[in-house]
Design a protein around this motif. Structure first.
Motif, PDB file in Angstrom:
ATOM      1  N   ASP A   1      -2.133  55.851  75.203  1.00 27.81           N
ATOM      2  CA  ASP A   1      -2.814  55.814  76.495  1.00 27.81           C
ATOM      3  C   ASP A   1      -3.754  54.629  76.646  1.00 27.81           C
ATOM      4  N   ALA A   2      -4.027  53.928  75.536  1.00 28.36           N
ATOM      5  CA  ALA A   2      -4.877  52.736  75.604  1.00 28.36           C
ATOM      6  C   ALA A   2      -4.063  51.457  75.485  1.00 28.36           C
ATOM      7  N   GLY A   3      -2.740  51.591  75.421  1.00 25.66           N
ATOM      8  CA  GLY A   3      -1.880  50.422  75.307  1.00 25.66           C
ATOM      9  C   GLY A   3      -1.673  49.937  73.899  1.00 25.66           C
ATOM     10  N   THR A   4      -2.171  50.696  72.916  1.00 23.18           N
ATOM     11  CA  THR A   4      -1.983  50.324  71.511  1.00 23.18           C
ATOM     12  C   THR A   4      -0.628  50.820  71.014  1.00 23.18           C
ATOM     13  N   PRO A   5       0.164  49.994  70.348  1.00 29.38           N
ATOM     14  CA  PRO A   5       1.439  50.468  69.790  1.00 29.38           C
ATOM     15  C   PRO A   5       1.197  51.647  68.843  1.00 29.38           C
ATOM     16  N   TYR A   6       1.937  52.706  69.047  1.00 28.33           N
ATOM     17  CA  TYR A   6       1.819  53.891  68.193  1.00 28.33           C
ATOM     18  C   TYR A   6       2.999  53.888  67.236  1.00 28.33           C
ATOM     19  N   GLU A   7       2.740  53.546  65.959  1.00 27.89           N
ATOM     20  CA  GLU A   7       3.804  53.492  64.966  1.00 27.89           C
ATOM     21  C   GLU A   7       4.270  54.908  64.627  1.00 27.89           C
ATOM     22  N   GLU A   8       5.524  55.226  64.947  1.00 26.00           N
ATOM     23  CA  GLU A   8       6.066  56.556  64.690  1.00 26.00           C
ATOM     24  C   GLU A   8       6.693  56.577  63.292  1.00 26.00           C
ATOM     25  N   THR A   9       5.941  57.097  62.335  1.00 22.98           N
ATOM     26  CA  THR A   9       6.374  57.061  60.934  1.00 22.98           C
ATOM     27  C   THR A   9       6.996  58.370  60.465  1.00 22.98           C
ATOM     28  N   VAL A  10       7.108  59.343  61.348  1.00 24.22           N
ATOM     29  CA  VAL A  10       7.835  60.575  61.054  1.00 24.22           C
ATOM     30  C   VAL A  10       9.180  60.488  61.745  1.00 24.22           C
ATOM     31  N   GLY A  11      10.240  60.745  61.000  1.00 23.27           N
ATOM     32  CA  GLY A  11      11.573  60.652  61.575  1.00 23.27           C
ATOM     33  C   GLY A  11      12.539  60.002  60.609  1.00 23.27           C
ATOM     34  N   LYS A  12      13.397  59.129  61.145  1.00 23.80           N
ATOM     35  CA  LYS A  12      14.434  58.506  60.332  1.00 23.80           C
ATOM     36  C   LYS A  12      14.794  57.170  60.952  1.00 23.80           C
ATOM     37  N   GLY A  13      15.120  56.194  60.121  1.00 26.59           N
ATOM     38  CA  GLY A  13      15.476  54.888  60.649  1.00 26.59           C
ATOM     39  C   GLY A  13      15.951  53.943  59.566  1.00 26.59           C
ATOM     40  N   LYS A  14      16.023  52.676  59.897  1.00 26.14           N
ATOM     41  CA  LYS A  14      16.497  51.656  58.977  1.00 26.14           C
ATOM     42  C   LYS A  14      15.322  50.919  58.334  1.00 26.14           C
ATOM     43  N   ALA A  15      15.536  50.457  57.126  1.00 26.37           N
ATOM     44  CA  ALA A  15      14.522  49.675  56.430  1.00 26.37           C
ATOM     45  C   ALA A  15      15.206  48.685  55.500  1.00 26.37           C
ATOM     46  N   THR A  16      14.643  47.513  55.388  1.00 22.83           N
ATOM     47  CA  THR A  16      15.103  46.517  54.435  1.00 22.83           C
ATOM     48  C   THR A  16      14.107  46.467  53.290  1.00 22.83           C
ATOM     49  N   VAL A  17      14.595  46.618  52.068  1.00 24.23           N
ATOM     50  CA  VAL A  17      13.737  46.580  50.883  1.00 24.23           C
ATOM     51  C   VAL A  17      14.021  45.291  50.123  1.00 24.23           C
ATOM     52  N   LEU A  18      12.972  44.533  49.865  1.00 21.86           N
ATOM     53  CA  LEU A  18      13.087  43.277  49.131  1.00 21.86           C
ATOM     54  C   LEU A  18      12.587  43.468  47.705  1.00 21.86           C
ATOM     55  N   ARG A  19      13.412  43.085  46.723  1.00 25.17           N
ATOM     56  CA  ARG A  19      12.982  43.055  45.324  1.00 25.17           C
ATOM     57  C   ARG A  19      13.877  42.092  44.558  1.00 25.17           C
ATOM     58  N   ASP A  20      13.315  41.429  43.570  1.00 27.61           N
ATOM     59  CA  ASP A  20      14.073  40.538  42.701  1.00 27.61           C
ATOM     60  C   ASP A  20      14.883  39.492  43.466  1.00 27.61           C
ATOM     61  N   GLY A  21      14.336  38.979  44.549  1.00 24.54           N
ATOM     62  CA  GLY A  21      15.017  37.919  45.283  1.00 24.54           C
ATOM     63  C   GLY A  21      16.197  38.370  46.105  1.00 24.54           C
ATOM     64  N   LYS A  22      16.314  39.670  46.357  1.00 27.22           N
ATOM     65  CA  LYS A  22      17.415  40.205  47.157  1.00 27.22           C
ATOM     66  C   LYS A  22      16.894  41.172  48.212  1.00 27.22           C
TER      67      LYS A  22
END
Length: 319
Positions: free
Chosen positions: A259-280
């Protein structure tokens, strides 16, 4: 890093210690007898996979405006979270448990989504400068141990070379003294292993752009970690150390405006993620069923994505 034929995953338990593998049972069903004394297992942090005893969890909202840099003791955070705020700027959330520096910061205000976001740590202490009235009320009524500068000024101080409001710092030990019931480190879904899984896309760098703020990571073979940058400049601490982590997670989440125009990060649920480790880069699926649940990261083959042991950086990217 050494390549192992079998990846052994290390998971933090609710006590912050990896669980022991059950020994084979004899045909009689009785526990096997051994003349050798049992060896205690070394406690490991569920946030980094490194040796650490269970300790209180302190979450600190950290300023990331250009006038607030360099940061103090951000390198001591087990987990550094990069969040989008209004105006396309970024703010940081440092999760401390394995090590508490003498002071850290600069500290800034909290947002409404931090309440739901931090419940995965159960009831951690939250250090922040303050919040607008509606958000402050939400935080105060939550299970979090809210310790703002406005209401608990004693652990805070003004210092450094930056001008207000970018010069507020906190003494973690003093703040935790006011929150003796804060939750201790426990499993939040992260899994760790010395060896990376098979596959992955060789990746030299990755960045997330919020419009007015950019966070980047460059793989350093020499340092065996991802080196962080803010707005194209190397991210460093006040002591001169280059910031970065062994594992970087770019987690795609919905960011509808509140309601104040601040992005609300929705961290409950399901989605895609890229994990970086060891140069990959490894493409995964993240899942968090409830606010009280941890977040799991799963490879396409259904196996948990093993993080490298050490500091973890998590960057939210708009889905």
């Amino acid at each position: 890093m050494a390549t192992l034929a079998v990846v052994a995953l290390a998971a933090g338990s609710t006590a912050g210690t990896s669980s022991a593998k059950e020994a084979p049972r004899p045909p009689s069903g009785k526990a096997a007898q051994s003349s050798q004394p049992s060896q205690p297992r070394e406690a490991t942090s569920p946030f980094t996979g490194l040796p650490a005893e269970p300790a209180p969890v302190l979450a600190v909202k950290i300023d990331n405006h250009k006038d607030a840099r360099p940061h103090t003791a951000l390198e001591d955070a087990d987990i550094t979270i990069v969040e989008k705020v209004e105006g396309g700027l970024s703010r940081l959330l440092g999760i401390y448990s394995s090590k508490f520096p003498e002071s850290l910061g600069p500290v800034r205000s909290a947002r409404a989504y931090n309440v739901e976001q931090l419940r995965m740590f159960d009831r951690p202490a939250l250090s922040y400068s303050g919040a607008r009235a509606g958000v402050e009320d939400l935080i105060e009524k939550s299970p979090l141990h809210a310790r703002s500068h406005d209401k608990y000024p004693e652990p805070y101080f003004r210092g450094g070379d930056n001008e207000a409001p970018h010069n507020l710092y906190v003494h973690p030990d003093q703040l935790l003294d006011t929150a003796p019931e804060a939750s201790k480190s426990a499993d939040i879904g992260f899994r760790f292993a010395d060896a990376a899984p098979e596959g992955g896309e060789p990746t030299a760098e990755r960045s997330v752009d919020y419009g007015s703020a950019e966070t980047g990571f460059e793989w350093s073979e020499k340092e065996d970690r991802w080196l962080a940058s803010f707005d194209g400049a190397p991210a460093t601490s006040t002591g001169g150390a280059r910031l970065g982590g062994r594992t970087v997670i770019v987690q795609k989440v919905a960011m509808p405006p509140d309601d104040a125009g601040t992005p609300y990060e929705e961290t409950v649920g399901k989605g895609k993620a890229t994990v970086l480790r060891d140069g990959k880069a490894y493409e995964t699926t993240w899942e968090r069923p409830t606010a009280e649940s941890g977040t799991t990261f799963t490879l396409p083959n259904g196996e948990p994505m093993p993080f490298d042991r050490g500091n973890v950086w998590l960057v939210y990217e708009e889905a």
